[in-house]
Design an enzyme around this catalytic site. Structure first.
Site, short mmCIF file in Angstrom:
data_model
loop_
_atom_site.label_atom_id
_atom_site.label_comp_id
_atom_site.label_asym_id
_atom_site.label_seq_id
_atom_site.Cartn_x
_atom_site.Cartn_y
_atom_site.Cartn_z
N HIS A 70 65.45 11.84 53.94
CA HIS A 70 64.02 11.57 53.80
C HIS A 70 63.42 11.21 55.15
O HIS A 70 62.39 11.77 55.57
CB HIS A 70 63.82 10.43 52.79
CG HIS A 70 62.40 10.02 52.59
ND1 HIS A 70 61.72 10.27 51.42
CD2 HIS A 70 61.52 9.36 53.40
CE1 HIS A 70 60.49 9.80 51.52
NE2 HIS A 70 60.34 9.24 52.72
N GLU A 71 64.05 10.27 55.86
CA GLU A 71 63.54 9.85 57.17
C GLU A 71 63.74 10.94 58.22
O GLU A 71 62.90 11.11 59.11
CB GLU A 71 64.23 8.56 57.61
CG GLU A 71 63.89 7.36 56.76
CD GLU A 71 62.40 7.07 56.73
OE1 GLU A 71 61.73 7.25 57.78
OE2 GLU A 71 61.90 6.67 55.67
N HIS A 76 60.85 13.26 58.22
CA HIS A 76 59.71 12.73 58.99
C HIS A 76 59.90 12.98 60.49
O HIS A 76 58.99 13.45 61.18
CB HIS A 76 59.57 11.22 58.77
CG HIS A 76 59.02 10.84 57.43
ND1 HIS A 76 57.87 11.39 56.91
CD2 HIS A 76 59.44 9.93 56.51
CE1 HIS A 76 57.62 10.85 55.73
NE2 HIS A 76 58.56 9.96 55.46
#
Length: 384
Positions: free
Chosen positions: A71-72, A75
Site C-alpha cells: 500500500h505504501e 504511494h
C-alpha cells in the site's frame, strides 16, 4: 499517509527509496496473529490443533503486514513517477507513512493519494478470490480461510483509508478534488484538515463507546482517532501559515546579520568563541573563502566528549550544505518554506551571490506572523 516517525530503523529499500520499520510493527504482527489464531480461524475452521492455528495465524499476519507495505510502496512509486521527492517509507502500528515532498498539481496529488487504496482493493479482491477458489477446488479450509481473511482485511483497509479526512488517503483525494475545482490549494488543505479533525473526534467517540460495551479493539479506534485529530490539526495550522505567507519574500523574514563560525575551528574553539556568544540554536559555518559550508546545531555539541573537542573539527559534526535548506533573499517565502525537502528543516540559509546574508528560523517566521497580525510590515528582524 505522509509524515515522519521517530523510533524507526532502516531495514532495506522499496521501489528505490529507504524502507524503515517502527518498533511497534512486531506488536502489530502479534495482534494480527492473536486475533486470527484465537478468534477468527477457530470459528471459521473449527476442530484443528493449536499448532495449525498458530502457524496459519503467523503466516496471515505477515501477509497482511506485507499488504500494508505494498500500500505504501504504491504511494512512493506513484510519487516518484510524478517527479515528487520521496524520503522514505516507514511501517508502524497504524499502517504506514510515506515521507514525500508536496505535489505541484492537483492531478499529481490525486494520483498519489488514490494509488494506495487502489492497491489494497486489488490485493483484497485477489486474496478473496484465491481463498474462495482454493476452498472450492482443494478443500484446504485453513489456507483458504487465511486468504479470505487477508482479502477482507485489505478491502476494509482500502475503504477505511478512503474516508474523506486528512491525513487518510481519502482526505488527500478530497483535497486534490477541491484544489482542482477551486484552484486554491491552501483552501483545499484547510477543508480536508477540518474534515480530518471532525472524523478524528467521531472515531474517538465510536471507539470509546465500543470499549465501554466490552470490545477491547475500541481502544485501537480511540488511538487512531487521536492520531487523525492531531495530524489534521497540525496540517490545518500549516495551511493557514502558507496562506498568511503569500506575497512575502525570504528577505522579509530573515535575521541579519547572523553569527557564523569558521568550519576549520576545533569543536572546543567553536563552543568558546561562537556558540556561547550567540542566541541562535543553529549556527552557519563558513569555509576559507567565506562561503557557507553547513550548519551546526548547538544541542549536538554538548554530547561530544571533552577529550575529543580539541581534535574534532566543527565541520565534521555539522550538517553539510547539500543537506541544508538554501534560498535567495528575493525568493517567495511561501515557496522557500513549502519546498523544504523531506528530512530538511529550518534554519533556512539565505545566500546571495554565493555569500551568506542571513538565516530564517522558526522564531523569525513566528515573529513575522505576529507583526502581520498586528498590521505591521514585513521587514526582517534582529537575531532570534
Amino acid at each position: 499517509m505522509n509524515g515522519s516517525l521517530n523510533g524507526s530503523l532502516p531495514i532495506g529499500r522499496v521501489v528505490g527509496v529507504p524502507l524503515r520499520m517502527h518498533w511497534s510493527v512486531p506488536l502489530l504482527v502479534v495482534l494480527f496473529a492473536y486475533g486470527l489464531g484465537r478468534q477468527t480461524l477457530p470459528v471459521w475452521t473449527p476442530g484443528r490443533s493449536n499448532a495449525v492455528y498458530t502457524v496459519a495465524s503467523v503466516v496471515g499476519a505477515l501477509l497482511l503486514t506485507g499488504s500494508l507495505l505494498l500500500h505504501e510502496a504504491a504511494h512512493a512509486a506513484t510519487a516518484r513517477r510524478r517527479k515528487i521527492s520521496v524520503e522514505d517509507v516507514t511501517l508502524w502500528a497504524m499502517g504506514g507513512v510515506t515521507r514525500m515532498g508536496r505535489p505541484q498539481t492537483a492531478g499529481a496529488a490525486f494520483a498519489v493519494a488514490v494509488s494506495g487504496p487502489f492497491t489494497s482493493l486489488v490485493i483484497g479482491g485477489a486474496a478473496l478470490g484465491a481463498g474462495i477458489a482454493l476452498h472450492a477446488l482443494s478443500g484446504w479450509a485453513v489456507p483458504a480461510a487465511v486468504l479470505v481473511w487477508l482479502g477482507w482485511a485489505n478491502l476494509f483497509l482500502a475503504v477505511f483509508n478512503l474516508l474523506p479526512a486528512a491525513p487518510l488517503d481519502g482526505g488527500r483525494v478530497l483535497q486534490a478534488l477541491l484544489w482542482w475545482r477551486t484552484g486554491d490549494r491552501e483552501r483545499a488543505e484547510r477543508a480536508a484538515s477540518r474534515s480530518g479533525q471532525v472524523m478524528g473526534v467521531l472515531l474517538m467517540a465510536a471507539g470509546w463507546v465500543s470499549f465501554l460495551r466490552g470490545t477491547s479493539s475500541g481502544l485501537w479506534l480511540v488511538f487512531l482517532g487521536l492520531f487523525v485529530t492531531f495530524v489534521a490539526g497540525a496540517e490545518r495550522q500549516q495551511a493557514v501559515l502558507r496562506t498568511a505567507l503569500r506575497g512575502l519574500r525570504v528577505a522579509d523574514a530573515m535575521s541579519s546579520p547572523v553569527a557564523t563560525g569558521a568550519d576549520w575551528l576545533s569543536v572546543r574553539r567553536f563552543i568558546d568563541e561562537v556558540a556561547v556568544e550567540s542566541r541562535h540554536s543553529a549556527l552557519p559555518l563558513l569555509d576559507f573563502d567565506g562561503r557557507p559550508s553547513g550548519v551546526v546545531h548547538v544541542s549536538g555539541l554538548a554530547p561530544i566528549p571533552r577529550a575529543q573537542r580539541e581534535e574534532l573539527r566543527v565541520r565534521e559534526v555539522a550538517t553539510p550544505l547539500e543537506r541544508c535548506a538554501v534560498a535567495a533573499p528575493g525568493d517567495p517565502l511561501e515557496e522557500a518554506l513549502g519546498g523544504l525537502r523531506p528530512g530538511t528543516g529550518l534554519p533556512l540559509l539565505v545566500v546571495d551571490g554565493g555569500l551568506l546574508v542571513g538565516i530564517v528560523t522558526a522564531k523569525d517566521v513566528r515573529r513575522l506572523m505576529q507583526r502581520r497580525a498586528l498590521g505591521g510590515g514585513g521587514a526582517g528582524g534582529e537575531p532570534g
